[in-house]
Design an enzyme around this catalytic site. Sequence first.
Site: not given
Ligand code: 3HC
Length: 708
Positions: A63, A110, A130
Site C-alpha cells: 500500500a 495480498e 506491516e
Molecule cells: N509507500 C510509499 N512510498 C514507498 C513505499 C510504500 N509502500 N515503499 C517505498 N516507498 C518510497 C520510499 O519512501 C522512497 O522514497 P524517496 O525516494 O522519496 O525517499 C522510495 O519509495 C524508494 O524506496 P527505498 O529507498 O526504500 O528503496 P529500496 O530499493 O532500498 O527498497 C523496498 C525498496 C524494499 C520496497 C522498501 O522501500 C520497503 O521496504 N518499502 C516498504 C514496503 C512495505 O512496508 N510494504 C507494506 C506497506 S503497508 C501495506 O501494504 C498494508 C496493506 O496490508 C493494506
Amino acid sequence: MSNLVQVSKNNDIAVITINNPPVNALSPGVPEGISEAIDQINADNSVRAAVVIGSGRTFIAGADIKEFEKITSGQNQRGVGLLPLLLKIEDSRKPVVMAIHGTAFGGGLEVAMAGHYRVASPDGQVGQPEVKLGIIPGAGGTQRLPRLAGVAKAVEMCAGGNPVKAPEAAKIGIIDRVIEGDLLSGAVAFAREIAGKAAPKTRERNEKLGTAEQNQPIFTAARENASKKQRNMMAPQAAIHAVEYATRLPFDQGCEMEARLFKECLFSDQSKALIHVFFGEREVAKVPDIPKETPIIPVNSVAVVGAGTMGGGIAMVFANAGIPVLLKEADQAALDRGLATIQKNYANSVKRGRFTQEYVDQRLKLIKPTLSYDDFGNVDMVVEAVFEGMALKKEVFKELDRVCKQGAILASNTSTLNIDEIAASTSRPQAVIGTHFFSPANVMRLLEIVRGKATGKDVIATCMQLSKKLGKVGVLVGNCRGFVGNRMFHPYRREAQFLVEEGATVEAVDKALYDFGMAMGPLATGDLAGLDVGWRIRKEYRHLEKPGVRQPMAEDRLCEQGRYGQKTGAGWYKYDENRRAIPDPEVERLVRQGAAEANIPQRQISAQEIVDRCIYALVNEGARILEEGFALRSIDIDIIYLNGYGFPAYRGGPMKYADTVGLKKVYEQIQEFHRQHGETWEPAPLLKRLAEESKTFADFNKEKSASA
Ligand code: 3HC
Ligand code: NAI
C-alpha cells in the site's frame, strides 16, 4: 484507463502492467486501474488468461504508506479499500497469474495471493512487513497467507514481518513456479499452460488451516516470542490474533476481524511513530544543501589508524563491505592485540552461524596490518581511531596530510574533539570530516557524520553514500561537543544518577526506562560502556563546570573504588562470570552515604517521574541542538537515538515521542523540574516557543524547509 496500469496482449494472454515508480505502491489510481483491467480482460473473448506484472524494479511493494497518514488525519476518507478489488481478481472468469520480481510486500503480496497462480524470478521476495510499520496486513493477508503457506509460516511472516525469497516461497506453497530467465515470457507461457483449467481461489483453500489442537501450540509460542522479541508492541500480537481468526472463522468474517485489528493498529501512536521512522530513515540521507548530483569520490581502498576497540571494529566494517583496509598501529604488540581481537570476533560470528569460515577468510585477507604510513599514498580514505587527545590527533593528521594523495578523504572517529581544530592541522581542511562510529563498530548501525566548517560537499556526499554500503545509517551532524548523540546522552545519564541520589534504587531507575522500551537502563548502559571513560572526561573538563550547578557524584565515587563497570566485574551492579548484573548493597550504601553528606533529601520516586526526568532531559537538549542547527531536522535526532542508543522504534525517537505527548505538556513538566531542581532544567528556547504556539518539532522542520 489510468496511466498507472496498462493492458497489452500477447495473442491469447493479456498482460496487465503496473507502472507507478519507484516501487509500484498501491497509490490512488493503481487499484482502480487493476480493477478496470480485470473488467477489460473478462469482456474480451480473445483473452484466455492474464498475467499481472510490475514495471521497473519490482512487483507491488505494498500500500502507499503516505496514504496512512492521510487516513489517520482524516484527509483520506476512502481508506485502503483493497478487499473488493481482491475479490474481483479472485472471482475473475479468466485465470490471473501474478508474475513477481523484486519485492511483493504487504498489499503487494495480498494482491498476488488473490491471483489464481503466482510465478516469480529467483531473486523475487514476498513478505507481510506491516508490523514494522506498527500495523497488520489489512487486505486479507492474514486470511489468505495461512491458506497457502500453512498456519505456522503465516504466523511467522505476519508477526515477524521478515520476507521470504522465491525458492523458499515455492517450497511452502506461496509461489507456484520459479522462473529462470525472462519473467514475462515465462509467466505468459505458464498462463497458456493453465488457461482453460479450473482456477483455484485462495480463499476457498482450507486444507492447510489445521486443527485447533495443532494450532494452539503455534499461537502460544508465537505470542511468547513476540512479547520477548517485539517487547511492548501491539501489532505483532494483533497479527497473531488475526491469523488465529483465519483458523476459526469463515473467510469473510476473518477479513472483518482483520479489518478491525488493522484499524486499531493504524490509529495507534505506535504505528504513527513507526511510519515516522520509515520515512525518517530515508529522509536523513537527504541533505538540503547537497544536491543529488554532487560528485562522489570512489572509495575502493581505505586505511584505519589505530587498531584498538574502535579501529579494529571499523576495519571489519570496511572488510565486510569488500573494501581492502590497511590497518596501522603504533607498535607490534598493539597491532598483534588488535588483529587477535578481530580474529576472535570473526571466530565468534562463525560459531554463532552469522558468517561462514570461507567468508571470514576472504574478509581477513582484505585487512593488511602495518606499522608505517608507507602505503597510505594509494588509499582513497583514512579513518583515524587513535587515543582521544587533541595533540595526538593533530600529529596524526599532519602526517596524513603529508602522505595521502590529493582527493583522499581524511576522517576522524573522535567522539568529543573539535573537527575544525583537527582539520586546521592539515593543508586541506576540505578533505577532513568526522565519521563517528558507535561501539562495537561492526555491530552498531549508527554512523554520525560530522561536518566541519570547511568540509567539502563531495566529501560529505561520499560519506553519506558510503554509510549505506557499509550497512550503516549515516546521519549528518554539526561539530559541537559530543555531537548530537553523546551531547544528549550526557543530561539523560546525569538525571539517572540524580534520581538514585534522591532515593530511587539503581534497579528501579533501570527498570523504569527498560519498561518504557529502552534496550537497557541508563546505569546498566554505563556499566557496559565503562564508567571510567566519562570519569576521565569529567576530570578533564571540570574547569568548564559552572560553579553552583548541581553535578552528579555517584559515578565518580564508584570509579574511585575501581568499579568501572562490566570490565572490572563491578560498577552500578556486580557481575558474575556470565556478565549477569546482580544488585549490590555496597552501591546502595555508597550512594546513600554520599547523599547524606551532600544533604540531598531522600524520597520515594515513581517510575513515571524516572521516565519523565530522563527522557525529557533528552528532549530538552535535543531542542537546543535543533535550534542551534547541529542536527538538520528532529527526525535526524530520532534516527540517531533509535540506531545508536536503543530507543524504542515504536515511540519514534525522543523528539517524536515529545510531539506525541504534546510539547505543551512536556514544556510544563520541564518548567516544574526547573523550579524543583534548578539550572540544569532551564527550558530550551525552541521548546518554549513551539509549546506556546501549540506546535510540534515536526512543524519546526516544515518552518525551516519553507524558509530555506
Ligand atoms: N509507500 C510509499 N512510498 C514507498 C513505499 C510504500 N509502500 N515503499 C517505498 N516507498 C518510497 C520510499 O519512501 C522512497 O522514497 P524517496 O525516494 O522519496 O525517499 C522510495 O519509495 C524508494 O524506496 P527505498 O529507498 O526504500 O528503496 P529500496 O530499493 O532500498 O527498497 C523496498 C525498496 C524494499 C520496497 C522498501 O522501500 C520497503 O521496504 N518499502 C516498504 C514496503 C512495505 O512496508 N510494504 C507494506 C506497506 S503497508 C501495506 O501494504 C498494508 C496493506 O496490508 C493494506
Ligand atoms: P583504544 O585505546 O582502544 O585504541 C586506540 C589505539 O590507537 C591503540 O591501540 C593505540 O596503540 C593506537 N595508537 C595510538 N597512537 C597511534 C599512532 N600514532 N598510530 C597508530 N596507532 C596509534 O581507543 P578506542 O576506544 O578505540 O578509541 C579510539 C577513538 O575512537 C577515540 O578518538 C575515541 O574517542 C573514539 N570513540 C571511542 C568509542 C568507544 O566506545 N571506545 C566510541 C566512539 C568513538
